[in-house]
Motif scaffolding. Structure first.
Motif, short mmCIF file in Angstrom:
data_model
loop_
_atom_site.label_atom_id
_atom_site.label_comp_id
_atom_site.label_asym_id
_atom_site.label_seq_id
_atom_site.Cartn_x
_atom_site.Cartn_y
_atom_site.Cartn_z
N ALA A 5 0.83 -1.20 0.00
CA ALA A 5 0.00 0.00 0.00
C ALA A 5 0.86 1.25 0.00
CB ALA A 5 -0.92 -0.01 1.22
N ARG A 6 1.97 1.20 0.75
CA ARG A 6 2.84 2.37 0.81
C ARG A 6 3.43 2.71 -0.55
NH1 ARG A 6 4.59 4.96 4.94
NH2 ARG A 6 3.89 3.38 6.38
N LEU A 7 3.71 1.71 -1.38
CA LEU A 7 4.28 1.96 -2.68
C LEU A 7 3.33 2.71 -3.60
CD1 LEU A 7 6.12 -1.42 -3.40
CD2 LEU A 7 7.15 0.77 -2.84
N ASP A 8 2.03 2.62 -3.32
CA ASP A 8 1.05 3.29 -4.18
C ASP A 8 1.29 4.80 -4.27
OD1 ASP A 8 -1.86 1.23 -3.40
OD2 ASP A 8 -0.17 0.93 -4.77
N SER A 9 1.86 5.37 -3.22
CA SER A 9 2.05 6.81 -3.23
C SER A 9 3.01 7.27 -4.31
CB SER A 9 2.54 7.28 -1.85
OG SER A 9 3.77 6.67 -1.54
N ALA A 10 3.86 6.39 -4.80
CA ALA A 10 4.82 6.76 -5.83
C ALA A 10 4.19 6.83 -7.22
CB ALA A 10 5.97 5.76 -5.85
N HIS A 11 2.98 6.30 -7.37
CA HIS A 11 2.36 6.27 -8.69
C HIS A 11 1.83 7.63 -9.12
CE1 HIS A 11 1.49 1.72 -8.00
NE2 HIS A 11 2.70 1.92 -8.45
N ILE A 12 1.71 8.55 -8.20
CA ILE A 12 1.02 9.80 -8.49
C ILE A 12 1.90 10.78 -9.26
CG2 ILE A 12 -0.18 11.75 -7.43
CD1 ILE A 12 -0.70 9.86 -5.04
N THR A 13 3.19 10.74 -9.04
CA THR A 13 4.07 11.77 -9.58
C THR A 13 3.99 11.97 -11.10
OG1 THR A 13 5.57 11.46 -7.73
CG2 THR A 13 6.46 12.56 -9.63
N VAL A 87 -2.41 28.07 4.88
CA VAL A 87 -2.87 27.10 3.89
C VAL A 87 -1.80 26.03 3.73
CG1 VAL A 87 -3.66 26.75 1.52
CG2 VAL A 87 -4.15 28.93 2.68
N VAL A 88 -2.25 24.78 3.70
CA VAL A 88 -1.34 23.64 3.47
C VAL A 88 -1.88 22.87 2.28
CG1 VAL A 88 -0.32 21.54 4.41
CG2 VAL A 88 -0.80 23.48 5.93
N GLU A 89 -1.07 22.73 1.22
CA GLU A 89 -1.48 21.94 0.06
C GLU A 89 -0.64 20.67 0.01
OE1 GLU A 89 -2.48 22.22 -4.71
OE2 GLU A 89 -1.81 24.03 -3.63
N ILE A 90 -1.29 19.55 0.29
CA ILE A 90 -0.64 18.25 0.31
C ILE A 90 -0.75 17.61 -1.07
CG2 ILE A 90 -0.72 15.93 1.32
CD1 ILE A 90 -1.78 17.20 3.88
N ALA A 91 0.30 16.90 -1.49
CA ALA A 91 0.38 16.35 -2.84
C ALA A 91 0.33 17.49 -3.86
CB ALA A 91 -0.73 15.33 -3.11
N CYS A 92 1.14 18.51 -3.60
CA CYS A 92 1.11 19.74 -4.40
C CYS A 92 1.60 19.52 -5.82
CB CYS A 92 1.94 20.83 -3.72
SG CYS A 92 3.69 20.39 -3.53
N GLY A 93 2.49 18.55 -6.04
CA GLY A 93 3.01 18.32 -7.38
C GLY A 93 3.55 19.61 -7.98
N LEU A 94 3.15 19.87 -9.22
CA LEU A 94 3.56 21.10 -9.90
C LEU A 94 2.42 22.09 -9.97
CD1 LEU A 94 5.68 19.46 -12.73
CD2 LEU A 94 6.53 20.81 -10.80
N SER A 95 1.52 22.02 -9.01
CA SER A 95 0.41 22.97 -8.95
C SER A 95 0.94 24.39 -8.77
CB SER A 95 -0.51 22.63 -7.79
OG SER A 95 -1.43 23.68 -7.56
N ASP A 114 4.72 17.29 -0.48
CA ASP A 114 4.60 16.14 -1.38
C ASP A 114 5.63 15.10 -0.95
OD1 ASP A 114 4.01 14.47 -3.64
OD2 ASP A 114 3.43 16.28 -4.75
N LEU A 115 5.61 13.95 -1.62
CA LEU A 115 6.63 12.95 -1.37
C LEU A 115 8.02 13.57 -1.53
CD1 LEU A 115 4.98 10.03 -3.33
CD2 LEU A 115 5.36 10.08 -0.85
N PRO A 116 9.02 13.09 -0.80
CA PRO A 116 10.33 13.76 -0.79
C PRO A 116 10.91 14.10 -2.16
CG PRO A 116 10.26 12.13 0.94
CD PRO A 116 8.97 11.98 0.18
N PRO A 117 10.91 13.21 -3.16
CA PRO A 117 11.49 13.60 -4.46
C PRO A 117 10.74 14.74 -5.13
CG PRO A 117 11.34 11.21 -4.30
CD PRO A 117 10.55 11.78 -3.16
N MET A 118 9.39 14.69 -5.08
CA MET A 118 8.60 15.75 -5.70
C MET A 118 8.73 17.06 -4.92
SD MET A 118 6.61 15.97 -8.41
CE MET A 118 6.85 17.64 -8.97
#
Length: 281
Positions: A5-13, A87-95, A114-118
């Motif tokens: 389940a934890r690995l799923d978070s890497a699919h979003i980038t 304001v806190v934006e989680i999973a901000c990506g390139l927003s 976001d996840l550390p690499p992003m």
């Protein structure tokens, strides 16, 4: 949390690069937010997008713009009418939202995560453009972490606990199975109760099986899943189920918003496929 389940978070980038280019195309982002991968992905997917729009009446960019502009409108309302300043934006990506709102509202503190690499990539982007300062910051977070340096408690620890806070997630929750995302919501609600007032805004695609474009939506989300090397889940079958779900996770007040509330958002002849949830603790 199981390792799978934890690995799923890497699919979003990968989708972050694509949406970053969509925001730029529609004049919601400045050019530094565009990546070569995002531009390439948009070009490669253009024929598929055209086919879906022509054959099925499903415009992927319309769906993205509907949710993005609706969240923008609700955030503006919170700042201008309710005095929100954190304001806190989680999973901000390139927003580009953090950049746009920091320019428009000089007294707002905007924390992206976001996840550390992003997060590292976003931090470098803002730093190179001279946009990173004490008001606008980026931190790493893993929404599946229940403890440690990247958990929610660490993320919120630097905020003013005596001031209200508004949290945003966009393009995140449907990548996870419902039990996984509800676990995140429950932990988020617990963290938000530490503040005198807190609001959570998120987009959500419900499992609207009676919707006239349901089959087309299923086709679209299957495509998204393949592109992101994961799956894309539809949660809840109607608005009442959404409200019950969020209440069960610890939110005391839940309001659902339709993209038709925002005149600037693209409008279609049929009911909207996406909802934006406004939940308070």
């Amino acid at each position: 949390m199981p390792r799978a389940a934890r690995l799923d978070s890497a699919h979003i980038t990968p989708s972050a690069h694509y949406t970053g280019y969509v925001w730029y195309r529609h004049r919601l982002a400045e050019e530094p937010f565009v990546t070569a991968f995002g531009r390439l992905a948009h070009g490669l997917l253009a024929p598929l997008s055209w086919g879906a729009r022509t054959a099925f009446g499903l415009d992927v960019e319309h769906l993205l713009l509907q949710r993005h502009l609706l969240i923008d409108a609700l955030l503006r309302e919170a700042i201008e009418q309710q005095g929100m300043r954190q304001v806190v934006e989680i999973a901000c990506g390139l927003s580009p939202r953090g950049r746009r709102f920091c320019v428009r509202y000089p007294d707002v503190r905007y924390l992206e995560a976001d996840l550390p690499p992003m997060a590292a990539r976003k931090r470098l982007l803002l730093h190179e453009e001279g946009w990173l300062d004490s008001r606008h910051q980026v931190r790493p977070v893993d929404i599946l972490a229940e403890s440690g340096a990247h958990d929610l408690q660490t993320l919120f620890s630097g905020l003013n606990p005596e001031a209200p806070v508004l949290v945003i997630t966009e393009g995140l929750v449907n990548y996870f199975e419902l039990p996984v995302i509800e676990s995140f919501w429950a932990r988020l609600a617990a963290e938000l109760r530490r503040f005198p007032a807190a609001t959570y805004l998120t987009d959500l695609y419900p499992d609207l099986r009676e919707h006239p474009r349901y089959r087309q939506l299923r086709w679209g989300i299957d495509l998204v899943g393949r592109l992101t090397r994961g799956r894309y889940y539809l949660h809840y079958q109607d608005d009442a189920a959404i409200a019950r779900g969020f209440s069960g996770c610890g939110f005391s007040a839940v309001r659902l918003h339709d993209p038709k509330e925002v005149a600037a958002a693209p409008q279609d002849a049929w009911p909207a496929l996406v909802r934006v949830v406004e939940a308070r603790v």
